[in-house]
Motif scaffolding. Sequence first.
Motif, PDB file in Angstrom:
ATOM      1  N   LYS A  58      45.395  52.236  42.522  1.00 26.44           N
ATOM      2  CA  LYS A  58      44.115  52.337  41.816  1.00 26.44           C
ATOM      3  C   LYS A  58      42.959  52.647  42.781  1.00 26.44           C
ATOM      4  N   GLN A  59      43.226  53.378  43.847  1.00 20.13           N
ATOM      5  CA  GLN A  59      42.193  53.750  44.803  1.00 20.13           C
ATOM      6  C   GLN A  59      42.354  55.217  45.168  1.00 20.13           C
ATOM      7  N   ASN A 108      36.174  57.010  36.123  1.00 21.20           N
ATOM      8  CA  ASN A 108      37.013  55.827  35.878  1.00 21.20           C
ATOM      9  C   ASN A 108      38.452  56.234  35.592  1.00 21.20           C
ATOM     10  N   ASP A 113      36.586  55.308  43.160  1.00 26.83           N
ATOM     11  CA  ASP A 113      36.027  53.981  43.401  1.00 26.83           C
ATOM     12  C   ASP A 113      34.761  53.992  44.252  1.00 26.83           C
ATOM     13  N   GLU A 134      30.965  48.568  33.278  1.00 27.30           N
ATOM     14  CA  GLU A 134      31.752  47.343  33.272  1.00 27.30           C
ATOM     15  C   GLU A 134      33.224  47.604  33.608  1.00 27.30           C
ATOM     16  N   HIS A 137      35.228  49.541  39.025  1.00 28.20           N
ATOM     17  CA  HIS A 137      35.449  48.552  40.071  1.00 28.20           C
ATOM     18  C   HIS A 137      35.389  49.270  41.422  1.00 28.20           C
ATOM     19  N   GLY A 138      34.223  49.317  41.977  1.00 30.69           N
ATOM     20  CA  GLY A 138      34.039  49.994  43.250  1.00 30.69           C
ATOM     21  C   GLY A 138      32.573  49.952  43.646  1.00 30.69           C
TER      22      GLY A 138
END
Length: 324
Positions: A58-59, A108, A113, A134, A137-138
């Motif tokens: 997830k990066q 997203n 990120d 929301e 995440h980064g």
Amino acid sequence: MKVTIKDIARAAGVSHPTVSKALNGSPGVSQAVRQRILSIAEQMNYIPNQAARRLADKQTQTIGLLWPKSEALFFHHLSLQIQQEAARRGLDVMISLADPPRGLRAFNEHFVDRIIFWSPPGWQPDLAFIQQKELFHGRMLLIGGGALKGTHRISVDRSGAIYEAVRYLAANGHRRITFIGDSHEKQLGFTKGILEQRMEYHEHYVIAVKEGEPFPEQQVAALLDSLDKPTAFIVDNQSFAFGLLKLFRDRELRMPDDYSLIVYDEIPEMQRLEIPVTTVGPPIGKLAALALSIIAGKEPQGQDDMADIEIKCELHVRKSTGRL
């Protein structure tokens, strides 16, 4: 045909999980086997499946730019500088010109990120943007003046820029100056400079026109024909500057003999004109380097560690301004 890790495994005589560990730097593979697999992968011109890696961790090594739909050359040059700074750090850049909520949703979905978002002063997020934020995440950095909880921020001292432009013209003997533009911050700087320098002020010396609207040729022409016509202009952006320069050519007026001109935003095009134009604005190279130093950081940061920096503008004096 695209080479896969199974192809490499067959060539190396090992299992494909072993190849995967070797290529990803994971433990469980001897150094000799790892080097042999890496050598075979290079010989076979293996290209890693970045999409699969994104799904796994997830990066990405990608910065997303949420960029304005603007013809202003400033944003073109700033995006190029950001891309160059990112490349030095081994990062790629993706640009979205979609509305911010839609652009953020796309980032997203691609697990981007790190995001740099150009947001002007007074920008307020709508519900769609908040919902996507929301899910993000980064690191997010807002440039331009907007602010949002949980994000880094770089603002620009636009008021100070126009104030310094007024001071410079006053120091060169100008007492009647016109400002063309609609930025509240820039008008504040203009008014402050006029008052502090005790210059002549008339209401028609401020021509309010928004970016994207046509150059107010009739208003400026009427001002040039008035008895109290200005001796210098400060213009909000290059689009209005080009309109003013055309009007000067049509009337066979020359800078700085007839009028002096300062344009907001330091872009290379202003140096390449027949008469190079004096500019004031944020230094693009410094802005890009500062943005990357913030957004490319790897250490975790809490709400209290968010950067909030105001970048100062610089005046570059060229042949479009002269002394009275």
